[in-house]
Design an enzyme around this catalytic site. Structure first.
Site, PDB file in Angstrom:
ATOM      1  N   ASP A   1       8.758  13.344   4.149  1.00  0.00           N
ATOM      2  CA  ASP A   1       7.942  13.389   2.940  1.00  0.00           C
ATOM      3  C   ASP A   1       6.686  14.198   3.217  1.00  0.00           C
ATOM      4  O   ASP A   1       6.559  14.828   4.267  1.00  0.00           O
ATOM      5  CB  ASP A   1       7.622  11.977   2.436  1.00  0.00           C
TER       6      ASP A   1
ATOM      7  N   SER B   1       0.570  11.218   0.804  1.00  0.00           N
ATOM      8  CA  SER B   1       1.940  10.954   1.246  1.00  0.00           C
ATOM      9  C   SER B   1       2.977  11.549   0.303  1.00  0.00           C
ATOM     10  O   SER B   1       3.052  12.760   0.140  1.00  0.00           O
ATOM     11  CB  SER B   1       2.126   9.438   1.421  1.00  0.00           C
TER      12      SER B   1
ATOM     13  N   ASP C   1       3.621  13.723   4.114  1.00  0.00           N
ATOM     14  CA  ASP C   1       2.831  13.564   5.338  1.00  0.00           C
ATOM     15  C   ASP C   1       3.694  13.215   6.541  1.00  0.00           C
ATOM     16  O   ASP C   1       3.184  12.886   7.602  1.00  0.00           O
ATOM     17  CB  ASP C   1       1.718  12.536   5.143  1.00  0.00           C
TER      18      ASP C   1
ATOM     19  N   ASP D   1       5.690  10.773   7.443  1.00  0.00           N
ATOM     20  CA  ASP D   1       5.858   9.455   8.061  1.00  0.00           C
ATOM     21  C   ASP D   1       7.124   8.756   7.582  1.00  0.00           C
ATOM     22  O   ASP D   1       7.425   7.649   8.015  1.00  0.00           O
ATOM     23  CB  ASP D   1       4.624   8.568   7.842  1.00  0.00           C
TER      24      ASP D   1
END
Length: 452
Positions: free
Chosen positions: A247, A108, A249, A251
């Site tokens: 960000d 992430s 990833d 999400d």
């Protein structure tokens, strides 16, 4: 017995250090594959499980993808490879393609040297705790590779990006488009670099992409939702209408308006709730976290909307939403949940929801947030002796009670122990920064004296 590897958001750590090593990840793939193969009804149907693997742009993703693929194959599970794909994209594709599970290789918002493994169930939701426990139990068993004719097969899902782009666009009202809007889209050199610019461009926007040149080492490095200064500068320099920060990833979402002002997840939650009220006439409730700014809670309650605080983490926000049958929740960091649009937080979809709200209202973000001014926060981390009994201290209790009484209705106190070190986090919010500072320092002093 607690879980050894799975945290609140999968398994995560520094690459090369346990558990993020190729040998462990291979065994993890095998263990997950065996759990999937033994699911109720699976053996009777004779159908071979199929999983989808997506990843972000970290250099270690290739190594871990190969290890996961080998583990699943050894367990007799077929694999589809999506390549670089946002975490919510893997969740969507797993559900849409009726697959057995989805797996994301990502850490992430963390730096490139970290990585992690996160699983989604067939319905695009995070795995239940009991399934994660079964996977951990299988990790202790020896790897018994399937016979050659029972090995899982692997193939690329060539149209993964196109499928996800179309899904994202489908969440934007057909009556609207983005023609005439100039958007700066910051993809954090991460998983969304191939899809996010296309989504907004195909809806008509003039897109200026930044953070779209991943090299394996630059994910989240000075760009994206964890470093929004780059986006703020780009919006002003390009005279853009809006900036969108994702960000690594994709999400999370933060938004920057034409003046360069940054809006966090707390503020965007309020905007989305107000839009739903204007559209549907009522929103029963919304979920934030222990860290959600008190001003947002006050504003939502004034609008007739119930507000509930979950523990920090989008997993807990999701649990509260499902328990109550509500749709909207968020964290200040930018995890935004809209369960009538997606089963998980999705930065691109959340951005489209914000854009739709602006289109419907004809207002700017600042105008939609008129009357909502975030309360100043004061956070003090107080180091204690390991094992110190701060909860049993009468002096600390008196300091907290005094602050809460003084702030009644105009602020709040939050005391949280760190889960990783002997530190007590003292946070106070108040309408005036001086009040927040004064009460936080008084509580921190009491903690220091009581736990010295």
């Amino acid at each position: 017995m607690g879980r050894r590897y799975f945290g609140t958001d999968g398994i995560r750590g520094k690459v090369g250090d346990a558990p993020i090593t190729p040998d462990f990840v291979l065994r993890l793939g095998y263990a997950a594959g065996k759990v999937l193969a033994s699911a109720p009804g699976r053996a009777a149907s004779g159908a071979r499980p199929t999983v989808l693997i997506g990843k972000d742009t970290r250099v270690s993703g290739y190594m871990l993808e190969a290890a996961l693929e080998a583990g699943f194959s050894a367990a007799g599970v077929d694999v589809m490879l999506a390549g670089p794909m946002p975490t919510p994209g893997v969740a969507y594709l797993t559900r849409a393609l009726r697959l057995s599970a989805g797996v994301v290789i990502s850490a992430s918002h963390n730096p490139y040297h970290d990585n992690g493994i996160k699983f989604f169930s067939a319905d695009g939701n995070k795995l239940p705790d009991e399934i994660e426990a079964k996977i951990e139990a299988w990790l202790d068993k020896p790897l018994d590779c399937a016979a050659s004719d029972g090995l899982g097969k692997a193939r690329r899902l060539d149209d993964a990006a196109g499928r996800y782009i179309e899904f994202c666009k489908s969440t934007f009202p057909a009556a609207f488009d983005l023609r005439g809007m100039k958007l700066v889209v910051d993809c954090a050199h991460g998983a969304a670099y191939q899809v996010a610019p296309h989504v907004f461009h195909e809806l008509g926007a003039d897109v200026i992409p930044i953070g779209v040149a991943p090299n394996g080492f630059n994910i989240n490095d000075g760009v994206g939702a964890t470093a929004p200064d780059a986006l703020m500068r780009a919006v002003r320099a390009n005279h853009a209408d809006l900036g969108i920060a994702l960000d690594g990833d994709a999400d999370r979402l933060l938004v920057v308006d034409h003046t360069g002002r940054l809006y966090n997840g707390d503020e965007l939650l309020y905007v989305l709730v107000k839009d739903r009220i204007a559209t549907n006439g009522q929103v029963e409730g919304a979920v934030g976290t222990l860290m959600t700014n008190f001003a947002v809670e006050v504003a939502l309650k004034e609008a007739g909307v119930q507000f509930v605080r979950a523990a920090v983490g989008d997993r807990y926000v999701l649990e509260q939403l499902r328990e109550r049958g509500w749709q909207l929740g968020a964290e200040g960091s930018g995890h935004i949940l809209s369960l009538d649009r997606h089963s998980t937080g999705d930065g691109i979809v959340s951005a489209l929801l914000v854009l739709a709200a602006l289109k419907r209202s004809g207002k700017t973000l600042a105008q939609m947030l008129e009357g909502v001014t975030l309360f100043p926060q004061k956070l003090i981390n107080v180091r204690m002796k390991p094992g110190a009994d701060w909860k049993g201290s009468e002096a600390i209790r008196r300091a907290i009670d005094s602050a809460e009484q003084a702030l009644s209705g105009s602020g709040r106190v939050l005391i949280r122990a760190s889960g990783t070190e002997p530190v007590l986090r003292v946070m106070v919010e108040a309408r005036q920064a001086t009040d927040a500072n004064r009460h936080a320092e008084a509580i921190a002093d009491a903690v220091k004296q009581a736990t010295a």
